[in-house]
Design a protein around this motif. Sequence first.
Motif, mmCIF file in Angstrom:
data_model
loop_
_atom_site.group_PDB
_atom_site.id
_atom_site.type_symbol
_atom_site.label_atom_id
_atom_site.label_comp_id
_atom_site.label_asym_id
_atom_site.label_seq_id
_atom_site.Cartn_x
_atom_site.Cartn_y
_atom_site.Cartn_z
ATOM 1 N N SER A 290 0.336 -0.826 0.035
ATOM 2 C CA SER A 290 -0.211 -0.185 0.119
ATOM 3 C C SER A 290 0.771 1.056 0.135
ATOM 4 N N ASN A 291 1.838 1.063 0.957
ATOM 5 C CA ASN A 291 2.669 2.761 0.203
ATOM 6 C C ASN A 291 4.643 1.855 0.643
ATOM 7 N N GLY A 292 4.437 1.103 0.997
ATOM 8 C CA GLY A 292 6.167 0.316 1.357
ATOM 9 C C GLY A 292 6.502 0.756 0.208
ATOM 10 N N ASP A 293 8.214 0.078 0.599
ATOM 11 C CA ASP A 293 9.309 0.342 -0.479
ATOM 12 C C ASP A 293 9.118 -1.399 -0.879
ATOM 13 N N PRO A 294 9.574 -1.171 -2.775
ATOM 14 C CA PRO A 294 8.812 -2.332 -3.162
ATOM 15 C C PRO A 294 9.921 -3.521 -3.296
ATOM 16 N N ARG A 295 10.868 -2.900 -2.685
ATOM 17 C CA ARG A 295 12.039 -4.064 -1.676
ATOM 18 C C ARG A 295 11.785 -5.042 -1.216
ATOM 19 N N ILE A 296 10.732 -4.330 -0.349
ATOM 20 C CA ILE A 296 10.146 -5.299 1.008
ATOM 21 C C ILE A 296 8.802 -6.424 0.359
#
Length: 223
Positions: free
Chosen positions: A134-140
């Motif tokens: 939803s709003n995090g780092d795509p790496r996560i």
Amino acid sequence: MRRARLRLRGGLAGLCLFALLSVTQAADIDELVGAAVRDNPGQLRRLLEKGVDPNALDSQGRLALVTALQEESPKSIELLLDDGRIDVRRRNRAGETALMIAALKGNLDMVLRLLDLGAEPDHAGWTPLHYAASNGDPRIVELLLARGVRVDAESPNGTTPLMMAAGYGSESAVRLLLKAGAVPERRNARGMDAADFARMASRNALAEGFEDLKRRRAARRQP
């Protein structure tokens, strides 16, 4: 009769003591979470040394660690994680874990640390992947997918991480989820799919991309 009265008085005294202890403990837990909100390490350390349970919910249903992550209170986070009693799997009244908030904040280092401490990468209901998408780092998102989480995990109302990414996250997260097998045709309890989430956020090009993908997928299924 006299013995019965003595037993009754003793029982009432025990109940009063239990009630007093419960009120005191509740106040201490509220104070602990408040210290995490204010990032007051001195007060937090004193309460932890006093024996206040860092895994208990306060009167508002908050957890100290989850709240510290929400408020971005770095000193409190370190103190709580260093406490040998901390349970990183605990959820607050809203069903949120520390890992979910770290994922939402895009804090990759904290996500890795929490996973190393035994945080659950996947579970029923809203998941860390929903929050990361939803709003995090795509790496996560990529990290969680590599841990084998359900790409189309459904929240209580049937919302998937792809829908969250379409409405609130990055297009990089959308691509990662689709590559991992997320189904764009899925609909939640309100009848909305990923394209609808994108349109709701005025991301019209992304919404059209979903519609085009659905058309191509439907064409491939034709005999």
